[in-house]
Scaffold this motif. Sequence first.
Motif, PDB file in Angstrom:
ATOM      1  N   LYS A 110       0.836  -1.197   0.000  1.00 57.68           N
ATOM      2  CA  LYS A 110       0.000   0.000   0.000  1.00 57.68           C
ATOM      3  C   LYS A 110       0.872   1.249   0.000  1.00 57.68           C
ATOM      4  N   THR A 111       0.375   2.331  -0.617  1.00 57.14           N
ATOM      5  CA  THR A 111       1.086   3.603  -0.684  1.00 57.14           C
ATOM      6  C   THR A 111       0.434   4.613   0.256  1.00 57.14           C
ATOM      7  N   PHE A 112       1.270   5.336   1.016  1.00 53.13           N
ATOM      8  CA  PHE A 112       0.782   6.340   1.969  1.00 53.13           C
ATOM      9  C   PHE A 112       1.429   7.681   1.654  1.00 53.13           C
ATOM     10  N   ARG A 113       0.662   8.752   1.799  1.00 55.80           N
ATOM     11  CA  ARG A 113       1.190  10.099   1.602  1.00 55.80           C
ATOM     12  C   ARG A 113       0.820  10.973   2.793  1.00 55.80           C
ATOM     13  N   ALA A 114       1.775  11.787   3.222  1.00 60.98           N
ATOM     14  CA  ALA A 114       1.556  12.684   4.360  1.00 60.98           C
ATOM     15  C   ALA A 114       2.487  13.874   4.224  1.00 60.98           C
ATOM     16  N   ALA A 115       2.307  14.861   5.099  1.00 57.54           N
ATOM     17  CA  ALA A 115       3.089  16.086   5.001  1.00 57.54           C
ATOM     18  C   ALA A 115       4.577  15.841   5.225  1.00 57.54           C
ATOM     19  N   ASN A 116       4.898  14.858   6.076  1.00 59.22           N
ATOM     20  CA  ASN A 116       6.303  14.552   6.340  1.00 59.22           C
ATOM     21  C   ASN A 116       6.453  13.061   6.602  1.00 59.22           C
ATOM     22  N   SER A 117       7.707  12.609   6.717  1.00 60.14           N
ATOM     23  CA  SER A 117       7.960  11.178   6.875  1.00 60.14           C
ATOM     24  C   SER A 117       7.417  10.637   8.192  1.00 60.14           C
ATOM     25  N   THR A 118       7.488  11.441   9.264  1.00 57.50           N
ATOM     26  CA  THR A 118       6.978  10.988  10.561  1.00 57.50           C
ATOM     27  C   THR A 118       5.490  10.665  10.482  1.00 57.50           C
ATOM     28  N   ALA A 119       4.736  11.568   9.854  1.00 56.93           N
ATOM     29  CA  ALA A 119       3.296  11.348   9.710  1.00 56.93           C
ATOM     30  C   ALA A 119       3.009  10.162   8.797  1.00 56.93           C
ATOM     31  N   ALA A 120       3.820   9.995   7.752  1.00 57.74           N
ATOM     32  CA  ALA A 120       3.617   8.880   6.826  1.00 57.74           C
ATOM     33  C   ALA A 120       3.875   7.545   7.515  1.00 57.74           C
ATOM     34  N   PHE A 121       4.954   7.484   8.304  1.00 61.55           N
ATOM     35  CA  PHE A 121       5.255   6.246   9.024  1.00 61.55           C
ATOM     36  C   PHE A 121       4.173   5.930  10.050  1.00 61.55           C
ATOM     37  N   ALA A 122       3.590   6.959  10.643  1.00 63.07           N
ATOM     38  CA  ALA A 122       2.494   6.749  11.594  1.00 63.07           C
ATOM     39  C   ALA A 122       1.287   6.130  10.888  1.00 63.07           C
ATOM     40  N   LEU A 123       1.014   6.570   9.655  1.00 64.78           N
ATOM     41  CA  LEU A 123      -0.081   5.995   8.876  1.00 64.78           C
ATOM     42  C   LEU A 123       0.196   4.524   8.546  1.00 64.78           C
ATOM     43  N   VAL A 124       1.457   4.227   8.214  1.00 61.60           N
ATOM     44  CA  VAL A 124       1.845   2.845   7.907  1.00 61.60           C
ATOM     45  C   VAL A 124       1.595   1.952   9.109  1.00 61.60           C
ATOM     46  N   LYS A 125       2.058   2.405  10.265  1.00 58.87           N
ATOM     47  CA  LYS A 125       1.916   1.600  11.482  1.00 58.87           C
ATOM     48  C   LYS A 125       0.455   1.404  11.841  1.00 58.87           C
ATOM     49  N   ALA A 126      -0.352   2.465  11.703  1.00 60.75           N
ATOM     50  CA  ALA A 126      -1.766   2.375  12.057  1.00 60.75           C
ATOM     51  C   ALA A 126      -2.524   1.440  11.128  1.00 60.75           C
ATOM     52  N   ASP A 127      -2.173   1.447   9.858  1.00 58.30           N
ATOM     53  CA  ASP A 127      -2.909   0.647   8.868  1.00 58.30           C
ATOM     54  C   ASP A 127      -2.368  -0.775   8.746  1.00 58.30           C
ATOM     55  N   LEU A 128      -1.035  -0.931   8.639  1.00 56.25           N
ATOM     56  CA  LEU A 128      -0.437  -2.236   8.361  1.00 56.25           C
ATOM     57  C   LEU A 128       0.192  -2.893   9.584  1.00 56.25           C
ATOM     58  N   GLY A 129       0.380  -2.131  10.657  1.00 55.67           N
ATOM     59  CA  GLY A 129       0.964  -2.714  11.850  1.00 55.67           C
ATOM     60  C   GLY A 129       2.468  -2.535  11.912  1.00 55.67           C
ATOM     61  N   LYS A 130       3.048  -2.930  13.056  1.00 55.87           N
ATOM     62  CA  LYS A 130       4.477  -2.705  13.289  1.00 55.87           C
ATOM     63  C   LYS A 130       5.376  -3.610  12.451  1.00 55.87           C
ATOM     64  N   ASP A 131       4.816  -4.693  11.868  1.00 57.61           N
ATOM     65  CA  ASP A 131       5.631  -5.614  11.077  1.00 57.61           C
ATOM     66  C   ASP A 131       5.723  -5.216   9.609  1.00 57.61           C
ATOM     67  N   ALA A 132       5.159  -4.059   9.257  1.00 58.36           N
ATOM     68  CA  ALA A 132       5.202  -3.610   7.864  1.00 58.36           C
ATOM     69  C   ALA A 132       6.638  -3.344   7.421  1.00 58.36           C
ATOM     70  N   VAL A 133       6.926  -3.664   6.179  1.00 54.26           N
ATOM     71  CA  VAL A 133       8.250  -3.445   5.591  1.00 54.26           C
ATOM     72  C   VAL A 133       8.178  -2.229   4.671  1.00 54.26           C
ATOM     73  N   ILE A 134       9.076  -1.266   4.871  1.00 55.90           N
ATOM     74  CA  ILE A 134       9.101  -0.052   4.043  1.00 55.90           C
ATOM     75  C   ILE A 134       9.848  -0.371   2.740  1.00 55.90           C
ATOM     76  N   LEU A 135       9.165  -0.246   1.621  1.00 57.70           N
ATOM     77  CA  LEU A 135       9.769  -0.534   0.313  1.00 57.70           C
ATOM     78  C   LEU A 135      10.405   0.710  -0.312  1.00 57.70           C
ATOM     79  N   SER A 136       9.805   1.867  -0.083  1.00 53.70           N
ATOM     80  CA  SER A 136      10.398   3.105  -0.607  1.00 53.70           C
ATOM     81  C   SER A 136       9.929   4.287   0.225  1.00 53.70           C
ATOM     82  N   ASN A 137      10.717   5.325   0.199  1.00 51.57           N
ATOM     83  CA  ASN A 137      10.402   6.541   0.954  1.00 51.57           C
ATOM     84  C   ASN A 137      10.959   7.719   0.156  1.00 51.57           C
ATOM     85  N   LYS A 138      10.083   8.547  -0.413  1.00 50.34           N
ATOM     86  CA  LYS A 138      10.559   9.631  -1.269  1.00 50.34           C
ATOM     87  C   LYS A 138       9.626  10.844  -1.185  1.00 50.34           C
ATOM     88  N   THR A 139      10.128  11.963  -1.648  1.00 47.28           N
ATOM     89  CA  THR A 139       9.345  13.198  -1.673  1.00 47.28           C
ATOM     90  C   THR A 139       8.725  13.361  -3.058  1.00 47.28           C
TER      91      THR A 139
END
Length: 356
Positions: A4-33
């Motif tokens: 799944k793809t997540f977008r937020a104002a900054n990386s901290t907010a984006a990672f929070a969305l990842v954790k809330a939706d996919l859980g702590k075991d989610a693997v980050i595939l890419s992180n870009k602006t």
Amino acid sequence: MRMKTFRAANSTAAFALVKADLGKDAVILSNKTVTENGSKCCEVVAAVDSVPAAATARTRNDVVEDALHGTAGWQREWSQIKNQIMMLMRPQMDRETITPKQRLALEYLEREDVDDRAMTRIFCELREDADRSIITVLESMVEVKPFQASRWPGVIHAFAGPGGAGKTSSLIRLALREKKSNPKARICLATADGGRGKGRLVLKHYAELSCLAFRELMTRDDFMLLRREADQFDMILIDLPGLPGNTTLEEFTALYGLSTCENLSIHLVLNPYYSQTQFDRFMEKYKSEQLASVIWTKLDETCTFGALLNMAFASGLPISALSYGADLKNSIAPATKDMIWRMLFMRKLPGGDIQP
């Protein structure tokens, strides 16, 4: 695997969305602006093992009952097969056919929890030659490859294993030892725990104290960048996270692009006091062509050392390092066979202490 793809104002907010939706075991595939509606934002692509929706509503008892129901059949069948094999072997393992000295050695190894598979091999070897000593048999079953830069041509070393095995502390100990023996060595410590564990902070702390480079690896791009930086270092030590669920080491390395890294060696970090069932499970979970050695930790806390022999025989992997004691300095040693025999037969740790 669910992606799944997540977008937020900054990386901290984006990672929070990842954790809330996919859980702590989610693997980050890419992180870009990226630019969205004329404004810049952070885009994170994450993935997690798929779990049926119905499973989240089930109780722990339901899960346990299903697991027991699903595995009892094959476990019982496999246990019967092993028992039948051993029953066929035992009549052939007549200890009267070997010398009293050889019998004494076998009895000692049994008390050290050497398993039936290794014992069968040892007995057959001894039976062939009444003059053969137990050490010469064990020499053919245990390989060592000391963890030293001069003995390992590859630059990148990753440390894998179950949580709590001592991966982070072993990595730091080996880095400090290498820096002490070669002060000019360019060493980089890297963490891939995704910020989920305190090992990241410990690793960063010791990197700063020891003037070592430090990298955080959260995405596939981070791993690729580190691979491109490899020429800048004499040794790169990567602390891999404990693998969640049914994820295997081969799946993890493929996901992050490490499976094509030719100068990478992966070391499996284990304690001697896991059960044989756990060791079998670890061998299945962490099997990989890139798996190069076993590092044994917490040797000062164990009661028997038979596990070192069992794993060497079952996996064929060399032992590269032996960790003992609580201190980070002078508590790990590149493995030698002499050290292993002293532990096994004299209960003498590599540092010279006698294990009661």
